[in-house]
Design an enzyme around this catalytic site. Structure first.
Site, PDB file in Angstrom:
ATOM      1  N   ASP A 162     -27.060   0.441 -40.934  1.00  9.81           N
ATOM      2  CA  ASP A 162     -28.036   1.373 -41.519  1.00  9.81           C
ATOM      3  C   ASP A 162     -27.230   2.554 -42.060  1.00  9.81           C
ATOM      4  O   ASP A 162     -26.983   3.539 -41.368  1.00  9.81           O
ATOM      5  CB  ASP A 162     -29.044   1.838 -40.467  1.00  9.81           C
ATOM      6  CG  ASP A 162     -29.807   0.665 -39.867  1.00  9.81           C
ATOM      7  OD1 ASP A 162     -30.040  -0.319 -40.594  1.00  9.81           O
ATOM      8  OD2 ASP A 162     -30.162   0.734 -38.673  1.00  9.81           O
ATOM      9  N   ASP A 174     -23.290   5.005 -39.614  1.00  7.99           N
ATOM     10  CA  ASP A 174     -24.363   4.064 -39.295  1.00  7.99           C
ATOM     11  C   ASP A 174     -25.388   4.804 -38.452  1.00  7.99           C
ATOM     12  O   ASP A 174     -25.056   5.342 -37.392  1.00  7.99           O
ATOM     13  CB  ASP A 174     -23.794   2.859 -38.536  1.00  7.99           C
ATOM     14  CG  ASP A 174     -24.890   1.949 -38.012  1.00  7.99           C
ATOM     15  OD1 ASP A 174     -25.856   1.687 -38.759  1.00  7.99           O
ATOM     16  OD2 ASP A 174     -24.801   1.508 -36.847  1.00  7.99           O
ATOM     17  N   SER A 197       7.583  33.164 -21.962  1.00  6.38           N
ATOM     18  CA  SER A 197       7.308  32.862 -20.559  1.00  6.38           C
ATOM     19  C   SER A 197       7.856  33.967 -19.650  1.00  6.38           C
ATOM     20  O   SER A 197       7.625  35.148 -19.881  1.00  6.38           O
ATOM     21  CB  SER A 197       7.893  31.488 -20.214  1.00  6.38           C
ATOM     22  OG  SER A 197       7.379  31.011 -18.997  1.00  6.38           O
ATOM     23  N   ASP A 214       1.989  28.852 -24.053  1.00 10.29           N
ATOM     24  CA  ASP A 214       3.393  29.092 -23.742  1.00 10.29           C
ATOM     25  C   ASP A 214       4.274  28.187 -24.610  1.00 10.29           C
ATOM     26  O   ASP A 214       4.111  26.974 -24.631  1.00 10.29           O
ATOM     27  CB  ASP A 214       3.628  28.795 -22.256  1.00 10.29           C
ATOM     28  CG  ASP A 214       4.979  29.285 -21.768  1.00 10.29           C
ATOM     29  OD1 ASP A 214       5.923  29.313 -22.571  1.00 10.29           O
ATOM     30  OD2 ASP A 214       5.098  29.616 -20.575  1.00 10.29           O
TER      31      ASP A 214
END
Length: 875
Positions: free
Chosen positions: A103, A153, A420, A708
């Site tokens: 469809d 569909d 960090s 980080d």
């Protein structure tokens, strides 16, 4: 101009369906007449590939108005164009369901025109559906317009199935030329989608664009809206009108009505002027007479007003229901951007470098005992580059800086970068504007006190309650709080005795006279549902500004976190405190499972490929004869096949980042220049799959997802490799666990791939036999920096407590460090060290610097000689 973060997914030009009414809040319209004007100049595009071009005699050759190659932003006028897309039909549609044919319907999405997705009607149980439906878009051809045609569909009981998507670069189209395209979706099954395109002039719209050759800021209008009640209120409580402006920054707002002539309450909407926006207004629910109505309230139908035909400065009145009126006035926003578009250094950094050169020149004259002072163009740019590694990197960096200070290399350095745990040291040092001129042993002693202290009181109820209040305040200011913010509060507690309310911009005090190196903190921008392999972008922070070098977009650091649209500041939010920045820069909790697998295994391709969508370029499929092109730089037409339900579910689990730091995106609303991929600066940092998919890049995202950098490569080289900084010598201080040479090797490979000048990897020893220092250079590349690489190892330190001073038998134990073993006290997860462990690591780091003074001097002389030769023979 300056730059800043915020974003959503809205963009710029509008679109309307040619054969259907508007969807949404309502269909009642008040349409003023459209003013006519003449187009200043015309812009054409090319035909391509599997396309049939009709009426070739009317084709207009390409003549871009804003062909950008410079590093600064430029402003100019460019006309908009009307694009008509006719969805004709499909042949041999693939079967989505086992028991029946598909469809089928097709959706159209052109985010550079509107965020709204349009769709055809659904044709049920048909192998060869035919729609013959047309859709109209208003587009700006100076931006990269990629139309997404999705075949779906329709399912009544379950979610619709997405079968495939075609990505089509509209720069292939010729002006005033019908282009008939049959997309070969599955050549084996002869599945194809048939579409017709027509690009025409729009004589009523020409807009001012600002661009740096990568990003484009389009013209923005501000709509001021007042609501008026046409009858006296019987109630004290006001009922607001719900007003929405499509493709606006604000989207939807509630507007309280008032009595004429005073309008104390108004709403403002900011929208791209030529996006064909619509205003929808809905009156409050009215009460009905129960004798006449089965319900107690009645919902008023919304009304709609197109805004593209409003004249600037003119008040337009729109009736809303029986009792209300909206008074609206449109006015142009300033063409001055709050986002700096440009690849050059900001003026503040340029001035800092000039001041710092005076300090460096004086230091080098004393260090090298030069008979004559250095000229400005002879002063080398030296940078200290620190990697991540939690508390290990924080403590080791203190030791390394102590050694560099004693050798006078600290005063000779212009930049210091970190990520960090290294940022913990940097943030602490830069709270003192004169830190590098003071004896660092005092700072190291204070850091020792905090590293060895018990961290458990941080988790006591009274402390957690204080943090809860802080996080609530942070949220009320406009930030999206995550566990990363809690982690930042824990770092703050671990580094000091009290709350630190300093901001990143406060560190400018440490730079005002060039008295310290300029600190640069590095993260990467990622996507919440995508692996780092598919998407990542370098994001740098300095006390002056933050931004992304790939896009050439930066904002003042005090505006980080504020909301922006199309390069303009919409809502200023207080700059985040340093603790939240520390949590962001070391956001160890933001890793997704797929990235974790990639970091710990060499066979990551299994999960990576199994969970990734299939991409199929159909540019060269010989379905239709080739047609000459006018544009040399279109993107290849691509068919994207979604993964299966199982693969998609698995990928969602693998790529989810539950604790990623989110900040408003300052690129939000901007668009990519049509030739962004040919821009030299963008190409330098174009390193992931999504870089060639403009609809998936950062300018369409509401938020930045910052992570980080160590989760990609544990180094902070990227800011130092910007050609504008002209760094001559990089002192690489390595603190990562695992292979000591991996970050350096990854950087060498990355630079080779990206064609960034950098030394080749030349370390032959394995990790068990590494030396304390390596000097690397690339004689064939004049712009490549010299690198002095320091792995974190204990070699001669085991026998010597200072350069040339042997340890006594009683002191040999002090030279033994278990840095990377399974029971190491320096594991990345450890936040607390013993006093002995802290002292050993600091002394080791300091010793490795002092013991390699000759190699550092050698690297410095190489850098100075290379700089001198480069200035004599400029390329």
């Amino acid at each position: 101009m300056q730059s800043i973060p915020h974003s959503d997914e809205a963009d710029v030009a509008g679109m309307t369906h040619a054969s259907e009414g508007h969807h949404g809040l309502g269909t009642s319209m008040l349409v003023p007449k459209n003013p006519q004007g003449e187009e200043d100049s015309k812009l054409g595009r090319n035909c391509s590939g599997f396309e049939d071009a009709q009426d070739p005699q009317t084709a207009v050759p390409s003549s871009p108005l804003l062909s950008m190659a410079s590093c600064s932003s430029q402003e100019g006028s460019s006309p908009c164009h009307l694009l008509t897309v006719r969805i004709i039909g499909m042949k041999n549609v693939r079967q989505a369901d086992i028991l029946s044919q598909t469809d089928c319907f097709v959706t159209l999405w052109l985010p550079t025109a509107s965020q709204k997705k349009l769709k055809t009607r659904t044709i049920s149980n048909c192998l060869h559906p035919e729609w013959d439906e047309s859709f109209t878009f208003q587009i700006q051809t100076q931006v990269k317009n990629v139309l997404e045609l999705s075949v779906c569909d329709e399912d009544t009981l379950t979610q619709n199935d997405h079968l495939l998507t075609v990505l089509y670069d509209l720069s292939k189209l010729c002006l005033r030329n019908k282009t008939h395209v049959k997309f070969p979706l599955n050549p084996e099954g002869m599945e194809e989608l048939e579409v017709e395109f027509l690009l025409e002039e729009n004589f009523s719209s020409s807009e001012t664009l600002i661009t740096n050759g990568v990003l484009v800021s389009r013209q923005v209008s501000c709509l001021e809206v007042h609501a008026e009640s046409r009858r006296p209120r019987k109630r004290k409580k006001n009922k607001d009108l719900l007003v929405m402006v499509t493709d606006s920054f604000e989207n939807t707002q509630r507007v309280p009505p008032c009595q004429e002539p005073c309008y104390p309450n108004s709403a403002c909407f900011h929208y791209p002027k030529y996006s064909q926006p619509q205003l929808y207004a809905e009156a409050p629910k009215s009460h009905c007479n129960f004798r006449l109505c089965c319900c107690g309230t009645h919902r008023n139908d919304p009304v709609c007003q197109p805004l593209n035909c409003l004249s600037d400065g003119q008040v337009t009145t729109l009736p809303v229901g029986e009792n209300y009126e909206l008074h609206m006035k449109s006015s142009p926003c300033s063409d001055t951007l709050d986002v700096r578009l440009g690849f050059s250094l900001c003026q503040e950094e340029v001035e800092f470098v000039q001041k710092r050169k005076m300090v460096v020149a004086k230091t080098l004259s004393q260090m090298l005992q030069l008979e004559e002072g250095l000229h400005e163009d002879e002063v080398p740019i030296i940078a200290i580059m620190a990697t991540g590694g939690g508390t290990r990197s924080m403590v080791s960096l203190y030791g390394h800086l102590l050694g560099l200070q004693k050798l006078n290399f600290l005063d000779a350095s212009t930049y210091i970068t970190g990520l960090s745990g290294a940022t913990w040291t940097m943030a602490t040092l830069y709270s003192d504007p004169e830190w590098s001129s003071k004896n660092l042993e005092t700072v190291v002693f204070e850091a020792r006190r905090h590293v060895v202290k018990d961290k458990m009181p941080a988790l006591f109820p009274d402390q957690l309650y204080k943090w809860r209040e802080d996080l609530q305040k942070h949220s009320q200011e406009g930030y999206k709080t995550t566990f990363t913010d809690f982690w930042g509060k824990l770092i703050e507690y671990s580094l000091g005795d009290k709350k630190n309310e300093c901001k990143l911009s406060d560190q400018r005090a440490a730079l005002c006279r060039g008295q310290n190196p300029l600190p640069i903190y590095l993260t990467i921008n990622v996507k919440d549902d995508v692996s780092n392999q598919d998407f990542r972008e370098w994001f740098e922070f300095s006390p002056y500004e933050v931004g992304m070098q790939k896009y050439g977009a930066f904002i003042p650091s005090e505006l980080f976190g504020s909301e922006f649209f199309m390069g303009r500041l919409m809502k200023r939010i207080p700059e985040p405190e340093m603790c939240y920045m520390l949590g962001l820069w070391s956001s160890i909790f933001s890793l997704n499972l797929l990235d974790a697998w990639n970091l710990s295994h060499t066979s990551e391709e299994f999960f990576y490929r199994w969970t990734r969508e299939r991409l199929h370029d159909i540019e060269d499929d010989p379905i239709l004869p080739e047609i000459p092109r006018c544009d040399d730089n279109p993107l290849e037409t691509t068919v994207v096949i979604p993964t299966t339900w199982l693969s998609n579910t698995f990928r969602e689990i693998l790529t989810r980042r539950p604790f990623v730091s989110e900040f408003h995106n300052f690129l939000y609303g901007m668009q990519l220049h049509t030739d962004y991929l040919q821009n030299r600066q963008f190409s330098m940092w174009k390193d992931t799959v999504l870089d060639t998919f403009p609809n998936q890049l950062t300018q369409f995202a509401k938020h930045l997802n910052l992570l980080d950098t160590a989760f990609f490569v544990n180094s902070s080289y990227a800011p130092l490799l910007r050609p504008e900084r002209k760094v001559d010598l990089i002192i690489h201080l390595n603190y990562c666990a695992g292979s000591q040479t991996k970050p350096l090797k990854q950087t060498c490979e990355y630079c080779t791939e990206q064609k960034i000048p950098f030394p080749s990897f030349s370390i032959l020893e394995d990790d068990n036999s590494l030396k304390e220092c390596y000097v690397m250079e690339n004689p064939q590349e004049p712009d490549a920096p010299i690198v002095a690489y320091f792995p974190l190892i204990s070699d001669t330190f085991q026998k010597y407590k200072a350069p040339g001073v042997e340890r006594s038998p009683d002191e040999l134990e002090l030279g033994q460090l278990n840095i990377y073993g399974p029971k190491s006290p320096y594991a990345t997860k450890e936040l607390t060290y013993t006093e002995a462990a802290f002292d050993k690591l600091v002394k080791l780091s300091e010793y490795n610097i002092l013991n390699n003074r000759d190699k550092l001097i050698q690297a410095l002389r190489l850098a100075m000689e290379k700089k001198r030769m480069r200035s004599q023979c400029p390329s």
